[in-house]
Design an enzyme around this catalytic site. Structure first.
Site, PDB file in Angstrom:
ATOM      1  N   ASN A 133      39.267  31.202  58.053  1.00 42.27           N
ATOM      2  CA  ASN A 133      38.099  30.498  58.608  1.00 42.27           C
ATOM      3  C   ASN A 133      36.936  30.425  57.618  1.00 42.27           C
ATOM      4  O   ASN A 133      35.792  30.231  58.008  1.00 42.27           O
ATOM      5  CB  ASN A 133      37.657  31.147  59.925  1.00 42.27           C
ATOM      6  CG  ASN A 133      37.462  32.650  59.784  1.00 42.27           C
ATOM      7  OD1 ASN A 133      37.422  33.171  58.681  1.00 42.27           O
ATOM      8  ND2 ASN A 133      37.340  33.340  60.904  1.00 42.27           N
ATOM      9  N   ARG A 272      27.752  39.831  59.028  1.00 44.45           N
ATOM     10  CA  ARG A 272      27.769  40.764  60.150  1.00 44.45           C
ATOM     11  C   ARG A 272      26.334  41.143  60.487  1.00 44.45           C
ATOM     12  O   ARG A 272      25.521  41.413  59.592  1.00 44.45           O
ATOM     13  CB  ARG A 272      28.566  42.034  59.822  1.00 44.45           C
ATOM     14  CG  ARG A 272      30.080  41.852  59.825  1.00 44.45           C
ATOM     15  CD  ARG A 272      30.637  41.477  61.207  1.00 44.45           C
ATOM     16  NE  ARG A 272      32.067  41.231  61.214  1.00 44.45           N
ATOM     17  CZ  ARG A 272      32.653  40.035  61.205  1.00 44.45           C
ATOM     18  NH1 ARG A 272      31.908  38.933  61.190  1.00 44.45           N
ATOM     19  NH2 ARG A 272      33.961  39.924  61.246  1.00 44.45           N
ATOM     20  N   GLN A 301      28.030  43.022  69.895  1.00 42.40           N
ATOM     21  CA  GLN A 301      28.564  41.770  70.452  1.00 42.40           C
ATOM     22  C   GLN A 301      29.406  42.067  71.676  1.00 42.40           C
ATOM     23  O   GLN A 301      30.236  42.960  71.603  1.00 42.40           O
ATOM     24  CB  GLN A 301      29.392  41.053  69.380  1.00 42.40           C
ATOM     25  CG  GLN A 301      28.532  40.591  68.223  1.00 42.40           C
ATOM     26  CD  GLN A 301      29.239  39.667  67.251  1.00 42.40           C
ATOM     27  OE1 GLN A 301      28.652  39.246  66.290  1.00 42.40           O
ATOM     28  NE2 GLN A 301      30.496  39.343  67.463  1.00 42.40           N
ATOM     29  N   HIS A 325      28.553  34.252  68.212  1.00 38.16           N
ATOM     30  CA  HIS A 325      29.469  34.373  67.077  1.00 38.16           C
ATOM     31  C   HIS A 325      30.596  33.331  67.184  1.00 38.16           C
ATOM     32  O   HIS A 325      31.612  33.568  67.825  1.00 38.16           O
ATOM     33  CB  HIS A 325      30.060  35.796  67.072  1.00 38.16           C
ATOM     34  CG  HIS A 325      30.828  36.124  65.830  1.00 38.16           C
ATOM     35  ND1 HIS A 325      31.238  37.397  65.541  1.00 38.16           N
ATOM     36  CD2 HIS A 325      31.274  35.360  64.805  1.00 38.16           C
ATOM     37  CE1 HIS A 325      31.899  37.402  64.394  1.00 38.16           C
ATOM     38  NE2 HIS A 325      31.941  36.169  63.933  1.00 38.16           N
TER      39      HIS A 325
HETATM   40  P1  NAI Z   1      35.810  38.128  50.646  1.00 40.31           P
HETATM   41  O1  NAI Z   1      36.500  39.448  50.654  1.00 40.31           O
HETATM   42  O2  NAI Z   1      36.506  36.957  50.073  1.00 40.31           O
HETATM   43  O3  NAI Z   1      34.408  38.266  49.879  1.00 40.31           O
HETATM   44  C1  NAI Z   1      33.507  39.291  50.116  1.00 40.31           C
HETATM   45  C2  NAI Z   1      32.666  39.490  48.866  1.00 40.31           C
HETATM   46  O4  NAI Z   1      31.607  40.392  49.170  1.00 40.31           O
HETATM   47  C3  NAI Z   1      33.462  40.091  47.701  1.00 40.31           C
HETATM   48  O5  NAI Z   1      33.283  39.293  46.544  1.00 40.31           O
HETATM   49  C4  NAI Z   1      32.848  41.464  47.549  1.00 40.31           C
HETATM   50  O6  NAI Z   1      32.864  41.936  46.209  1.00 40.31           O
HETATM   51  C5  NAI Z   1      31.428  41.227  48.048  1.00 40.31           C
HETATM   52  N1  NAI Z   1      30.731  42.452  48.412  1.00 40.31           N
HETATM   53  C6  NAI Z   1      31.190  43.536  49.077  1.00 40.31           C
HETATM   54  N2  NAI Z   1      30.240  44.460  49.175  1.00 40.31           N
HETATM   55  C7  NAI Z   1      29.137  43.955  48.568  1.00 40.31           C
HETATM   56  C8  NAI Z   1      27.845  44.454  48.348  1.00 40.31           C
HETATM   57  N3  NAI Z   1      27.489  45.695  48.712  1.00 40.31           N
HETATM   58  N4  NAI Z   1      26.960  43.661  47.724  1.00 40.31           N
HETATM   59  C9  NAI Z   1      27.310  42.434  47.279  1.00 40.31           C
HETATM   60  N5  NAI Z   1      28.545  41.906  47.444  1.00 40.31           N
HETATM   61  C10 NAI Z   1      29.442  42.672  48.094  1.00 40.31           C
HETATM   62  O7  NAI Z   1      35.394  37.870  52.146  1.00 40.31           O
HETATM   63  P2  NAI Z   1      35.027  36.483  52.845  1.00 40.31           P
HETATM   64  O8  NAI Z   1      36.258  35.816  53.328  1.00 40.31           O
HETATM   65  O9  NAI Z   1      34.115  35.736  51.951  1.00 40.31           O
HETATM   66  O10 NAI Z   1      34.245  37.010  54.132  1.00 40.31           O
HETATM   67  C11 NAI Z   1      33.071  37.777  53.993  1.00 40.31           C
HETATM   68  C12 NAI Z   1      32.627  38.302  55.337  1.00 40.31           C
HETATM   69  O11 NAI Z   1      32.184  37.231  56.154  1.00 40.31           O
HETATM   70  C13 NAI Z   1      33.728  38.961  56.173  1.00 40.31           C
HETATM   71  O12 NAI Z   1      33.979  40.296  55.790  1.00 40.31           O
HETATM   72  C14 NAI Z   1      33.141  38.874  57.557  1.00 40.31           C
HETATM   73  O13 NAI Z   1      32.313  39.990  57.820  1.00 40.31           O
HETATM   74  C15 NAI Z   1      32.286  37.617  57.511  1.00 40.31           C
HETATM   75  N6  NAI Z   1      32.900  36.520  58.292  1.00 40.31           N
HETATM   76  C16 NAI Z   1      32.205  36.010  59.348  1.00 40.31           C
HETATM   77  C17 NAI Z   1      32.765  35.043  60.153  1.00 40.31           C
HETATM   78  C18 NAI Z   1      32.010  34.439  61.292  1.00 40.31           C
HETATM   79  O14 NAI Z   1      32.617  33.808  62.158  1.00 40.31           O
HETATM   80  N7  NAI Z   1      30.710  34.589  61.360  1.00 40.31           N
HETATM   81  C19 NAI Z   1      34.144  34.561  59.919  1.00 40.31           C
HETATM   82  C20 NAI Z   1      34.742  35.076  58.707  1.00 40.31           C
HETATM   83  C21 NAI Z   1      34.146  36.054  57.959  1.00 40.31           C
END
Ligand code: NAI
Length: 374
Positions: A133, A272, A301, A325
């Site tokens: 997504n 989040r 939530q 959400h």
């Molecule tokens: P991803 O794993 O591809 O990318 C996450 C990035 O965040 C990575 O590059 C990682 O190095 C970085 N990261 C981790 N800790 C960090 C920090 N302390 N400071 C800076 N960067 C940091 O994950 P993706 O697919 O991009 O998703 C990210 C988040 O988005 C998910 O974990 C989820 O919480 C949220 N999400 C929300 C949705 C919604 O419906 N609102 C749906 C899908 C994801």
């Protein structure tokens, strides 16, 4: 094999729309597939649509409390399926009771509702449908940035009220062109946000992430990495949060960090809710330190009715772009993550290797670097 899915009551909408797959009514479209193979599938564990509202509901809070369906069935389930949108929170306590649990599958992306360290300790695998997504969320981020910068919500509310006072809206409406936009987290979503912002001719695109983008990827969107978080936020007109929630990001955007934001910056968080301090954000909006806050994720939530983020406003009575959400659960996204869940289960049943990008926690260890630097 006993498979437990914690979904939510989709009500009339889910009865009318079978593509609402993440609901108790439609059960990710996998019930028949599972039961025809002889598995026991518990897909009716519902959660309330709105905390505190359903006092006469048939299955009140059945995902929570000692008598909940969740707690009853988790003790002998081998597979747990949850969604981040109405999460079933799998705490260390519950993990300790779940003696038969081998694998947790998140229908979507973001598994912070599971105590991942406890899953590591108990050798329970955690998988999500990575990428399912990310476009859906990136589009929502771009929309949210635009609606804040252009002061859209108060403008629409004015029209519904029957009023027409252009100056009241235009006094706080800007162009995105020539603004500095930065993402905290430049993974799948963060990078897609940057890609989608390129045609807007922003002054600069920045990112803050402990994992640098590959040089070609950074060059393609002309994004500059800033390694110090305070320096990063102090340069941005718009900050968007796109990193997972873990020990290193819980409360990352708090009163202290908000002081380093440009005065009147806009903040968008679809990652989040708990990455931002709820009260510090509301206070920053009230004081004018932030001009707007938008997103779809909340520290709890479903968000309680009196959650301050529902009604907080900036100094001019606008600046709130909060929604439930749903950014990552468009019907397009639901089709992708439901298929992804089925693929993960099929691999598990047949003992086939899982797609490495879906594995968050493998047997006794993290398999991703995205949930914190260890
Ligand atoms: P991803 O794993 O591809 O990318 C996450 C990035 O965040 C990575 O590059 C990682 O190095 C970085 N990261 C981790 N800790 C960090 C920090 N302390 N400071 C800076 N960067 C940091 O994950 P993706 O697919 O991009 O998703 C990210 C988040 O988005 C998910 O974990 C989820 O919480 C949220 N999400 C929300 C949705 C919604 O419906 N609102 C749906 C899908 C994801």
């Amino acid at each position: 094999m006993k498979i437990l899915a914690i979904l939510y009551n989709g009500g009339q909408a889910a009865e009318q729309e079978s593509r609402l797959l993440g609901t108790v009514e439609n059960q990710l479209g996998i019930r028949e597939w599972l039961t025809s193979q002889g598995h026991e599938f518990i897909g009716e564990c519902s959660i309330p649509l709105l905390a505190g509202r359903l006092s006469n509901a048939r299955r009140l809070y059945s995902k929570e409390g000692p008598d909940s369906d969740f707690q009853k069935h988790i003790v002998d389930a081998e597979v747990l399926i949850t969604t981040p949108f109405h999460p079933g929170y799998l705490t260390r306590d519950l993990i300790e009771k779940a003696k038969n649990l081998k694998i947790c599958v998140t229908a979507g992306v973001g598994s912070d509702h599971i105590d991942l360290n406890a899953a590591v300790d108990h050798r329970i695998q955690v998988l999500e449908v990575s990428g399912s997504n990310v476009v859906s969320v990136a589009e929502h981020v771009v929309m949210s940035i635009l609606l804040l910068v252009r002061n859209f919500v108060p403008a629409h509310e004015m029209i519904e009220r029957g009023d027409w006072q252009v100056s009241e809206i235009a006094r706080n409406a800007f162009d995105l062109e020539n603004k500095v936009v930065g993402t905290i987290g430049a993974g799948r979503i963060g990078y897609r946000v940057l890609q989608r912002l390129v045609p807007f001719d922003c002054k600069e695109l920045l990112y803050y992430d402990y994992a640098p983008l590959p040089p070609d990827a950074a060059k393609a969107v002309k994004a500059r990495r800033v390694e110090d978080l305070k320096e990063f936020v102090s340069q941005c007109d718009v900050v968007t949060v796109n990193c997972p929630l873990h020990e290193g990001t819980l409360g990352l955007i708090n009163a202290e960090l908000l002081k380093h934001f440009k005065k009147g910056a806009w903040l968008v968080n679809t990652a989040r809710g708990a990455i931002c301090d709820k009260d510090a954000v509301a206070e920053a909006l009230k004081s004018g330190q932030l001009a707007g806050y938008a997103g779809d994720v909340w520290n709890v939530q479903p968000a309680p009715k009196d959650h301050i983020w529902r009604t907080m406003k900036n100094t001019l009575g606008g600046g709130n772009g909060m929604v439930p959400h749903y950014s990552g659960t468009t019907l397009d996204a639901q089709a992708r993550y439901a298929k992804g869940v089925k693929d993960i289960l099929a691999n598990y049943f047949e003992g086939k290797p899982q797609d490495p990008q879906n594995i968050i926690v493998g047997l006794g260890k993290y398999e991703t670097r995205a949930y914190g630097q260890r």
